[in-house]
Design an enzyme around this catalytic site. Structure first.
Site, mmCIF file in Angstrom:
data_model
loop_
_atom_site.group_PDB
_atom_site.id
_atom_site.type_symbol
_atom_site.label_atom_id
_atom_site.label_comp_id
_atom_site.label_asym_id
_atom_site.label_seq_id
_atom_site.Cartn_x
_atom_site.Cartn_y
_atom_site.Cartn_z
ATOM 1 N N ASP A 131 0.972 -1.407 -0.007
ATOM 2 C CA ASP A 131 0.281 -0.140 -0.263
ATOM 3 C C ASP A 131 0.617 1.407 -0.041
ATOM 4 O OD1 ASP A 131 -3.320 0.837 0.485
ATOM 5 O OD2 ASP A 131 -1.874 2.235 2.099
ATOM 6 N N GLU B 12 -4.581 2.427 -4.391
ATOM 7 C CA GLU B 12 -4.227 2.709 -3.805
ATOM 8 C C GLU B 12 -3.138 1.173 -3.702
ATOM 9 O OE1 GLU B 12 -5.295 3.971 -1.892
ATOM 10 O OE2 GLU B 12 -4.872 4.865 -0.385
#
Lengths: 434, 249
Positions: A300, A343
């Site tokens: 992430d 993301e």
């Protein structure tokens, strides 16, 4: 038999050649039939002549023969008569027969009849003075009577022979007609053969070629090529096959493009979550079946929300793309990378232990952290990432990813920009719980 | 449906009309002029019926043409004018071709070929003067004798040709072949001691035909065709053998 190979036929369409052949056939066969009809006409004329002219003429000869025979009988009566009266009567008939036009019109018979009449007259005249005259001249009469008999036969045969001319004509015509029929049949056969050869050359063989081409038609094969066909229709089909191949290739491209759209993330060109799960699941099953090491990971981007807020979503997209490329460059060809969420990324490292995967993940983290991403406005940004790894050699993909996600959370908690491994024992623990 | 019904009735009517047409054809009657004392060409048999070569041939022709023929007896000097006037349709008499006859009648195809004979007391030749020649009135022989200006005695029928000689009115006769054949069978004729010779003048021999009325020109074709058929099918020859000793066609 390729028509275009024959100089005179070059450029002539096979369809026209067929029409030309048919026209030639009709004309030639028509001519043969006309000739036969003419022969038939000749036969009819000859038989008509036989009936109308020759038969009456034959009958005339038969009547002449009959009269000559009568002449001989009357002569006999002159010699054998018992009374002068019947002798005179017989002599009178002799005179009439010898003078009758039916006898006079045949010169030989007329001469013999006149001779008979003269002889009998002479004997009659002598009998007036010589009572033995009929005995004396009987022998001579018998010779004359024999000649009359022969003349009767001759005339009969002459009459019958009159038919020969007509019959010979008929026979000759029929003989000729037989050859003509044979020739006509031969002609039909020849044309049929020619037609079959043309049919084979220009229809059957092209159709066989087309069949072969169609049955092997695929996007892997190049477009089939054909010799230019002389048949317009065949040519059209062959061209259509080329077009079909082109459209097959086009369809395959479209299919591949659609597949790409369905399986990949439109922004980063990385495998999307759905497709990643499919591919990863298959690889996990394979690895577990062969008891090979396999590791999954979750990553992430740190503080990505801040980046989006500060630089805008376009900048965020550029960053995502750049990091996706970085992942591709950093990881090996066999490693799987998927965009898991906004993301968030997921990895699967086949044939890789947790420790080895850690090295790879660490390499990515370091590179990302030091990567100056250039924005269109000239500014550069750096984005670090937190990565969690989990061993996936047992259990399901979801469980492995959950553990990786837990490790990722742990990495975030520990201060971000780091790689954390999910503890191996936890898995065992889970397994023991079962 | 109305049309079909009409068609059916039209068919019915025509079918009913057909036998009528057949009767009309059956009722076609040919009026035939014949002689009765000209043996063996035309004469009365023992029962009084008309017979003879010419009459039998005419009978065959009538059969061939599918017409019924009614025979009317007349004499040679009347027959040409009567047929020319349309009183009769056909003259079933052997007519030699003369310009006068041809002007008045249509000639069928010849049905036999004839010749004429000179019968005379020994020593009398045609063309000599001082004696009379018996001929039949209206015959080609009469025309021949008149044309030469010879003296003649006319009789009405071929059967009577010997009479003037027997009676001393004539010393010679010109007799058609068939009549001569018949006369020669009679002792009383033979006893006259006449000498016979064939006359070769063309107007006294050759083709002999039936005469057809100019009012019925269509008959010529039918009679000619029928004659052709009976000559071919053997009927003609049977009649020939019945009445004459040799083939006269």
């Amino acid at each position: 038999m390729n028509l275009s190979a024959i100089p005179g036929f070059h450029g002539i369409r096979a369809g026209r050649a067929f029409a030309l052949l048919a026209a030639c056939f009709v004309l030639t066969f028509g001519a043969m039939v006309t000739l036969l009809v003419l022969d038939q006409q000749r036969v009819l004329e000859a038989t008509g002549h036989l009936q109308e002219q020759t038969v009456p003429e034959i009958i005339r000869y038969q009547r002449l023969a009959r009269n000559l025979e009568q002449l001989r009988q009357e002569g006999e009566r002159v010699f054998s008569a018992h009374t002068p009266q019947s002798r005179q009567q017989a002599m009178f008939v002799v005179m009439l027969v010898a003078s009758h036009p039916s006898v006079l019109e045949h010169p030989e018979s007329a001469a013999l009849a006149r001779e008979t009449e003269r002889f009998l007259n002479d004997v009659m005249y002598r009998s007036a003075t010589d009572s033995k005259a009929f005995v004396t001249y009987h022998e001579e009469w018998q010779r004359l009577a024999a000649r009359l008999s022969v003349q009767v036969d001759d005339v009969s045969i002459q009459g019958i022979n009159l038919a020969n001319g007509d019959l010979n004509e008929v026979a000759a015509t029929m003989g000729l007609a037989r050859y003509k029929v044979a020739a006509a049949l031969g002609l039909v056969g020849l044309f049929l053969l020619l037609f079959l050869v043309l049919l084979r050359k220009h229809l059957i063989e092209p159709l066989q070629r087309i069949d072969r081409a169609l049955s092997t038609l695929s996007v892997e094969q190049p477009s089939p090529t054909f010799q230019p066909s002389a048949m317009r229709e065949i040519h059209a089909v062959e061209e259509a096959i080329g077009e079909l191949h082109a459209s097959l290739v086009q369809n395959e491209k479209a299919r591949v493009a659609l597949e790409e759209l369905a399986n990949n993330d439109g922004l980063t060109r990385l495998t999307n979550r759905r497709h990643f799960m499919l591919l990863a699941d298959a690889e996990l099953l394979r690895a577990q079946r062969y008891e090979r090491p396999v590791t999954v990971g979750m990553a992430d981007l740190d503080h990505f929300k801040n980046l989006n807020d500060g630089y805008g979503h376009a900048a965020g997209d550029i960053v995502l793309c750049a990091l996706a490329q970085l992942m591709r460059d950093t990881f090996r060809q066999s490693d799987m990378i998927g965009r898991y969420g906004g993301e968030e990324f997921a990895f699967l490292f086949p044939e890789t232990s947790l420790v080895e995967a850690h090295v790879l993940a660490e390499r990515l983290r370091v590179r990302a952290a030091g990567y100056n991403i250039e924005l269109p406005d000239g500014r550069t940004v750096r984005v670090s990432m937190s990565i969690g790894l989990a061993d996936a050699s047992t259990g399901s993909l979801e469980m492995a990813l959950n553990r990786a996600d837990d490790a990722l959370y742990e990495a975030k908690r520990q201060g971000r920009n780091r790689v954390v491994q999910a503890p191996v024992g936890e898995q065992r623990l889970l397994a023991d719980d079962l | 449906m109305v049309f079909l019904t009409r068609l059916f009735f039209a068919f019915l009517l025509s079918a009913m009309a057909l036998p009528g047409v057949g009767r009309a054809a059956g009722e076609r009657v040919l009026r035939v002029a014949v002689l009765e004392n000209s043996p063996p060409m035309a004469y009365r048999d023992a029962k009084g019926g008309l017979t003879g070569f010419s009459i039998a041939i005419m009978g065959l022709l009538c059969e061939e043409m599918r017409v019924s023929c009614e025979y009317h007896v007349t004499t040679l000097d009347d027959i040409v004018d009567a047929v020319a006037a349309g009183e009769y349709d056909v003259a079933a008499v052997s007519l030699l071709d003369t310009p006068e006859r041809r002007a008045k009648l249509l000639f069928a195809k010849p049905y036999f070929r004839s010749l004429s004979l000179w019968f005379a007391k020994p020593g009398l030749q045609p063309g000599q003067s001082g004696f009379r020649i018996a001929v039949v009135h209206g015959s080609a022989q009469e025309r021949f004798v008149r044309a030469r200006g010879w003296d003649l005695v006319g009789v009405r029928t071929n059967g009577e040709l010997a009479e003037p000689i027997r009676a001393g009115l004539a010393q010679a006769a010109i007799i058609p072949m068939s009549s001569a054949l018949n006369l020669m069978k009679m002792p009383e004729f033979r006893d006259l001691g006449l000498v016979s010779t064939v006359m070769h003048e063309s107007e006294l021999g050759g083709d002999a035909s039936f005469g057809i009325s100019p009012a019925r020109p269509e008959l010529k074709e039918q009679i000619d065709a029928a004659l052709e058929r009976i000559k071919r099918n053997g009927a003609y020859d049977r009649v020939n053998s019945k009445f004459l000793p040799f083939r006269i066609n």
